[in-house]
Write an enzyme that holds these catalytic residues in place. Structure first.
Site, PDB file in Angstrom:
ATOM      1  N   LYS A 211       0.850  -1.192   0.000  1.00  0.00           N
ATOM      2  CA  LYS A 211       0.000   0.000   0.000  1.00  0.00           C
ATOM      3  C   LYS A 211       0.885   1.240   0.000  1.00  0.00           C
ATOM      4  CE  LYS A 211      -3.584   2.369   2.628  1.00  0.00           C
ATOM      5  NZ  LYS A 211      -4.588   2.305   3.690  1.00  0.00           N
ATOM      6  N   LYS A 264      -2.261  -1.682  -3.776  1.00  0.00           N
ATOM      7  CA  LYS A 264      -3.137  -0.514  -3.764  1.00  0.00           C
ATOM      8  C   LYS A 264      -2.329   0.762  -3.864  1.00  0.00           C
ATOM      9  CE  LYS A 264      -6.159   1.734  -0.503  1.00  0.00           C
ATOM     10  NZ  LYS A 264      -6.315   1.986   0.879  1.00  0.00           N
TER      11      LYS A 264
HETATM   12  C1  PBG Z   1      -7.664   3.191   5.562  1.00  0.00           C
HETATM   13  C2  PBG Z   1      -7.917   3.104   4.107  1.00  0.00           C
HETATM   14  C3  PBG Z   1      -7.747   4.080   3.115  1.00  0.00           C
HETATM   15  C4  PBG Z   1      -8.225   3.527   1.951  1.00  0.00           C
HETATM   16  C5  PBG Z   1      -8.638   2.243   2.230  1.00  0.00           C
HETATM   17  N1  PBG Z   1      -8.412   1.992   3.569  1.00  0.00           N
HETATM   18  C6  PBG Z   1      -7.283   5.474   3.215  1.00  0.00           C
HETATM   19  C7  PBG Z   1      -5.889   5.780   3.514  1.00  0.00           C
HETATM   20  O1  PBG Z   1      -5.044   4.910   3.686  1.00  0.00           O
HETATM   21  O2  PBG Z   1      -5.635   6.972   3.643  1.00  0.00           O
HETATM   22  C8  PBG Z   1      -8.304   4.240   0.617  1.00  0.00           C
HETATM   23  C9  PBG Z   1      -9.332   3.713  -0.319  1.00  0.00           C
HETATM   24  C10 PBG Z   1      -9.643   4.607  -1.469  1.00  0.00           C
HETATM   25  O3  PBG Z   1      -9.008   5.656  -1.699  1.00  0.00           O
HETATM   26  O4  PBG Z   1     -10.574   4.250  -2.201  1.00  0.00           O
HETATM   27  N2  PBG Z   1      -6.376   3.293   5.973  1.00  0.00           N
END
Ligand code: PBG
Length: 344
Positions: A211, A264
């Site tokens: 991520k 992601k």
């Molecule tokens: C929580 C989380 C996030 C997303 C999914 N889980 C936000 C982040 O990490 O700031 C983002 C999902 C999206 O942008 O569709 N940590």
């Protein structure tokens, strides 16, 4: 003209093109992320994500029914609580928003598969994905000072305790799978151990392992009201320049017991989908995040692109790169495109 190879031969008709197609997709690979909130009779459109809503629990069944009819097999829940605090207590409350959503969803639409996002950022008053070091920071410390020290401010090991509580409470409320998205070290092992101890040894963990610290999450943070109030997430989410580091994360999580590894965002990180698939032996999920959705919607609203074809290509790209699961706010549209034989 004498040509030994004429690649166009295999592109001559629709039947033939479909016959030799290398990437095949079906609706069971689609996972739809959705936001649940407190209140009654609420279906609030998210301004930066046209067509996406936050649902109060009484409205949730209507949406689940649509998804089920469309053939979208699974849903990922994000909770938007009314109250936030320093340690995100709402996240592991058995009467929390996601826990109640799970109970309703499982009762009304047991045929769907329910995954929960395990993270603190939607529940913490400061919007970070973990607890802050010395979260009793005295008030004299200005936000500016906090911002400067934010990089080292989320306490990894203290956060693990909270994450395991969240995962177990989701398990108790009926989650079919949990998906930690916080990027703390060691969280997959910690969550696995606590789930097992609580008797949830059959509940898989899908780790948001790869991520990146990405601007593509912007609209989500508006949707979930989870933008950090100071600093950023770069001390826990990954630097977009790195791929070997992504493999380290993926391999570490597999060793810790992750059942599925997620990459992601999806669009700008397809190399990672491919590499994780090659380097591990677990299913790979790709999350086409809020910013990807928002960009396509905005361009489509201006008439600049063909929305359906773009969405189809983005999904095809993720699957071609090796994803077996595709999380997308476009799940219903993709299901229809597959039904109509336009992709798949
Ligand atoms: C929580 C989380 C996030 C997303 C999914 N889980 C936000 C982040 O990490 O700031 C983002 C999902 C999206 O942008 O569709 N940590």
């Amino acid at each position: 003209m004498e040509l030994t190879k004429r690649p166009r031969r295999l592109r001559g008709s629709e039947n033939l093109r479909k016959m030799v197609r290398e990437t095949r997709m079906d609706k069971s690979s689609l996972m739809y992320p959705m936001f649940v909130m407190e209140g009654e009779n609420k279906e609030e459109e998210i301004p930066s994500m046209t067509g996406q809503y936050r649902y109060s629990l009484d409205r949730l069944p209507y949406k689940l029914e649509q998804l089920s009819k469309a053939g979208v097999g699974s849903v990922m829940f994000f909770g938007i609580p009314d109250h936030k605090d320093e340690v995100g207590s709402g996240a592991y409350d058995s009467e929390g928003i996601v826990q109640r959503a799970l109970r309703i969803a499982k009762e009304k639409f047991p045929e769907l598969y329910y995954v929960t996002d395990v993270c603190m950022c939607e529940y913490t008053s400061h919007g970070h994905c973990g607890v802050l070091c010395g979260h009793d920071v005295d008030n004299d410390k200005t936000l500016d000072l906090l911002a400067k020290t934010a990089l080292s401010h989320v306490d990894n090991d203290a956060t693990l305790n909270y994450l395991t509580k969240i995962a177990v409470s989701h398990g108790e409320a009926g989650a079919d799978m949990v998906a930690p998205s916080d990027m703390m070290d060691g969280r997959v092992a910690a969550i696995r151990e606590c789930l097992d101890k609580a008797g949830h040894y059959t509940t898989p963990i899908m780790s948001y392992a790869v991520k990146y610290a990405s601007a593509f999450y912007g609209p989500f943070r508006e949707a979930a009201d989870s933008a950090p109030s100071f600093g950023d997430r770069k001390s826990y989410q990954m630097d977009p320049h790195n791929s070997r580091e992504g493999l380290k994360e993926a391999l570490t999580d597999v060793e810790e017991g992750a059942d599925i590894i997620m990459v992601k965002p999806a669009l700008a990180y397809q190399d990672m989908i491919w590499q994780v698939k090659e380097a591990t032996n677990v299913p790979v999920a790709a999350y086409s995040v809020s910013g990807e959705y928002a960009m396509v919607k905005a361009a489509a609203a201006n008439g600049w692109i063909d929305e359906e074809r773009i969405v189809g290509e983005m999904a095809t790209g993720a699957f071609r790169s090796g994803a077996q699961i595709y999380l997308t706010y476009y799940a219903e549209l993709l299901a229809r495109l597959m039904d109509e034989g336009r992709i798949g």
